[in-house]
Design an enzyme around this catalytic site. Structure first.
Site, PDB file in Angstrom:
ATOM      1  N   GLU A 150      50.351  42.707  40.712  1.00  0.00           N
ATOM      2  CA  GLU A 150      50.992  42.171  39.218  1.00  0.00           C
ATOM      3  C   GLU A 150      49.866  41.894  38.440  1.00  0.00           C
ATOM      4  O   GLU A 150      48.759  41.444  38.871  1.00  0.00           O
ATOM      5  CB  GLU A 150      52.018  41.153  39.439  1.00  0.00           C
ATOM      6  CG  GLU A 150      51.521  39.765  39.459  1.00  0.00           C
ATOM      7  CD  GLU A 150      50.471  39.326  40.336  1.00  0.00           C
ATOM      8  OE1 GLU A 150      50.324  39.911  41.695  1.00  0.00           O
ATOM      9  OE2 GLU A 150      49.861  38.327  40.414  1.00  0.00           O
ATOM     10  N   SER A 208      36.674  30.056  32.713  1.00  0.00           N
ATOM     11  CA  SER A 208      37.307  31.048  33.679  1.00  0.00           C
ATOM     12  C   SER A 208      37.229  32.467  33.329  1.00  0.00           C
ATOM     13  O   SER A 208      37.196  33.381  34.017  1.00  0.00           O
ATOM     14  CB  SER A 208      38.693  30.769  33.731  1.00  0.00           C
ATOM     15  OG  SER A 208      39.352  30.683  32.593  1.00  0.00           O
ATOM     16  N   LYS A 237      38.832  36.020  38.757  1.00  0.00           N
ATOM     17  CA  LYS A 237      39.839  36.563  39.354  1.00  0.00           C
ATOM     18  C   LYS A 237      39.021  37.436  40.412  1.00  0.00           C
ATOM     19  O   LYS A 237      39.681  37.332  41.609  1.00  0.00           O
ATOM     20  CB  LYS A 237      40.704  37.492  38.398  1.00  0.00           C
ATOM     21  CG  LYS A 237      41.470  36.849  37.457  1.00  0.00           C
ATOM     22  CD  LYS A 237      42.912  36.353  38.223  1.00  0.00           C
ATOM     23  CE  LYS A 237      43.774  35.868  37.181  1.00  0.00           C
ATOM     24  NZ  LYS A 237      44.737  34.686  37.706  1.00  0.00           N
TER      25      LYS A 237
END
Lengths: 396, 261
Positions: free
Chosen positions: A110, A377, A88
């Site tokens: 969000e 990830s 991210k």
């Protein structure tokens, strides 16, 4: 021409938003385009990635795990080792720099599980921006630790009490904030969904995953991988690693969606495999919806995949057949979660465990001569509580 | 000339703005929604907007959000929306986010709305870039097409969007979502001016309007005043049907007086 179709992937993508946001989206698209061409912006971002994110991320060959995956060679792209623990951060740093470039001082974001919220709060702290994170009330309870993390980083966390009180409603609330405060505020959307330019821009900030991997795989094995696997919720980590291989037709691209209790149960978050084309959160894509076009609630053990939409570029890759998508159930994902922990000493995020479950299946299908590249990830620290509960490990 | 355009022409002769009232279809129940609309019309509402309840209404504040949630729980879908439209005795439009229309089928939706006596559709999240199918479907049946413009909309884009509007242009009074505000910003008047510079289509102002004083202020420069959340709030607050309809009617009367210049 203002009426030409912008930001489309075949029939998917585009903009389905209140007119109030168009000016901001145009401004964002322009800032992104210019930044892509601006060597000083690219240099600043690369320098941050080198000295802050910890890029390039390494590749680990999972030799013991491979024994459970038909003997195929398994290569893990270690995005879990990035600062804040997942891919991210790639997107968040890029968009935070763009926010400054546009002269805005406030970001909103969000978050579902809290990973994107934590990453956003981190970037805001680093760059001196005000940060507000919208999070479904249900999720703030389930992920109390991440809420505390965001607060420690100086962000304000606003629990969302409307609708299903999860990620989907957090996005709605963030969009309402944005419509109201668009002049001072950038909406730092965390995935490759949403109106143009988000799907393209977020992909551009994550493509570094695939660009690095492609070179690393050539160095390690002397050839391209036979298949590239990633989990798909909104689809940012998947598009990030797929993008560098899109033109390499011999490389299979495989996205693993959250199958929850199984596709037949209706309780899942497999939007492509189990949904239909529609419009959600500003873009035309695949959606979980009922016969009236109301968004259906999604279900997954993984909060990060628990989303009833998916990035429009994935919808396009799905319909054109360039990428394949399969659903992995909660149970299969948790089995893979435990397996990677015990065979490699790496506790993956539950999101990522869906890709690992896919690797077990695909490895068996393709056999020992296949090289599989998996986007690892995120790391599983945030999921220890969920996993302990799932496997019956007492926490007291 | 559409029925809606005729109403605007008539109002101009009478030196007043039109009063447009919004209710979410099937809120709080189908029967009460229809009787509430009748009460609003009785009180002087000129045009009705029927909201198609949607699960993800990003343009709406808490009042309409909750009404939509309840209506969806009650099982309200396209059929019920058409039923409410058919019950209205004044020209009526549907306000809908795009996905429910697309899901129903664009051509089917226009056909069935027309059959129910509907006059047009307001599409708050459909951009003109994505409107090709919508424009041809609505045009072929003579349904009015209303887009929402905002204070942030640039002049060149205003020209582009309003060129595709018919019936009226919906000007958002402020940057934000639906719901009553105690004071209105000056943004509405300057937006209306900018709209008038690029089109002759009537301009109506909505978002945040809840009382006669605000309505009368807007009626000085706009062709119509749109009120939604204030009606829904009354309906949500009053359990008794007769009492609720009485207060809806009296709010409509207050607003209707206010829009006369």
């Amino acid at each position: 021409m203002t009426t030409e179709l912008i930001g489309h992937f075949g029939k998917f993508g585009g903009r389905f938003v209140p007119e109030a946001l168009i000016t901001a989206l145009d401004e964002l698209a322009k800032a992104h385009r210019e930044a892509q061409q601006d060597p000083s912006f690219q240099l600043e971002l690369m320098e941050l990635h080198r000295t802050y994110t910890g890029r390039p991320s390494i590749i680990t060959e999972a030799k013991r795990f491979s024994e459970h995956a038909g003997g195929a060679r398994i290569f893990l792209k270690r995005e879990d080792l990035n600062h804040t623990g997942s891919h991210k951060i790639n997107n968040v740093l890029g968009q935070a720099l763009l926010t400054k470039r546009m002269g805005k001082r406030r970001i909103i974001a969000e978050t579902g599980a809290g990973q994107h919220g934590v990453a956003s709060a981190t970037a805001a702290a680093l760059l001196g921006l005000e940060c507000v994170v919208y999070m479904g009330e249900e999720d703030t309870k389930r992920q109390a630790l991440n809420v505390a993390r965001m607060k420690l980083l100086g962000a304000e966390v606003i629990p969302v009490t409307t609708g299903s009180r999860t990620l989907k409603d957090a996005i709605n609330e963030a969009m309402r904030d944005w419509v109201t405060n668009v002049e001072s505020t950038h909406y730092l959307l965390g995935t490759v969904a949403g109106p143009d330019p988000f799907p393209t821009m977020v992909r551009d900030f994550h493509r570094i995953i695939g660009d690095e991997s492609r070179m690393q795989m050539m160095e390690l094995t002397g050839r391209l991988p036979d298949a590239v696997l990633a989990c798909v919720g909104g689809g940012s980590n998947a598009i990030g690693i797929f993008y560098a291989f899109l033109e390499d037709k011999e490389v299979r691209l495989i996205g693993l969606e959250a199958g929850g209790d199984g596709l037949d149960s209706g309780r899942h978050a497999a939007t492509l495999v189990g949904g239909s084309p529609g419009v959600l959160h500003g873009t035309r894509t695949y959606v979980l919806q009922d016969e009236n076009g109301q968004t259906r609630e999604s279900h997954s053990i993984s909060a990060g995949l628990d989303y009833p939409g998916v990035g429009p570029e994935h919808a396009y890759l799905y319909e054109t057949g360039r990428a394949e998508y399969r659903a992995v159930t909660d149970k299969e994902a948790m089995t893979a979660f435990a397996l990677l922990s015990k065979t490699e000493g790496i506790i993956p995020a539950i999101e990522t465990a869906h890709a690992l479950a896919g690797a077990i299946e695909i490895g068996k299908e393709m056999g020992p001569r296949a090289n599989l590249l998996i986007n690892l990830s995120g790391r599983g620290d945030k999921d220890v509580q969920t996993a302990a509960k799932y496997f019956g490990i007492p926490l007291e | 000339m559409s029925l809606i355009s005729e109403r605007f022409a008539l109002a101009q002769e009478e030196n007043r703005a039109l009063l447009i009232g919004y209710l979410t279809a099937g809120f709080p129940t189908m029967q009460r929604c229809k009787s509430a609309i009748a009460a609003m019309i009785d009180g002087g509402v000129d045009l009705i907007e029927v909201g198609f309840p949607y699960s993800d209404p990003v343009m709406d504040g808490p009042v309409i959000q909750r009404a939509s949630e309840l209506a969806i729980e009650n099982g309200v879908g396209a059929r019920e929306v058409f039923e409410v439209v058919a019950s209205s005795s004044v020209p009526t439009l549907v306000m809908s986010y795009w996905n429910p229309i697309e899901r129903y089928g664009v051509t089917d939706f226009t056909r069935d709305l027309k059959a129910a006596g509907g006059c047009g559709v307001i599409t708050p999240d459909l951009t003109v870039e994505e409107s090709q199918e919508w424009i041809s479907a609505s045009q072929s049946l003579g349904l009015d097409r209303v887009y929402v413009v905002a204070p942030s909309t640039t002049d060149s884009r205003l020209a582009n969007v309003t060129a595709r509007c018919s019936g009226f242009v919906y000007a958002a009074s402020l940057m934000g979502v639906t719901g009553a505000r105690s004071a209105l910003s000056g943004a509405a008047e300057s937006l209306v001016k900018r709209v008038r510079a690029v089109t002759n289509t009537p301009v109506c102002v909505g978002l945040g309007v809840s009382n006669g004083q605000q309505a009368s202020e807007i009626a000085k420069y706009a062709d119509g005043v749109i009120v939604g959340s204030a009606f829904i709030k009354l309906l949500a607050e009053t359990q008794d049907e007769i009492e609720a309809n009485k207060s809806l009617k009296s709010l409509a009367e207050e607003l209707s007086r206010a829009v006369r210049r």
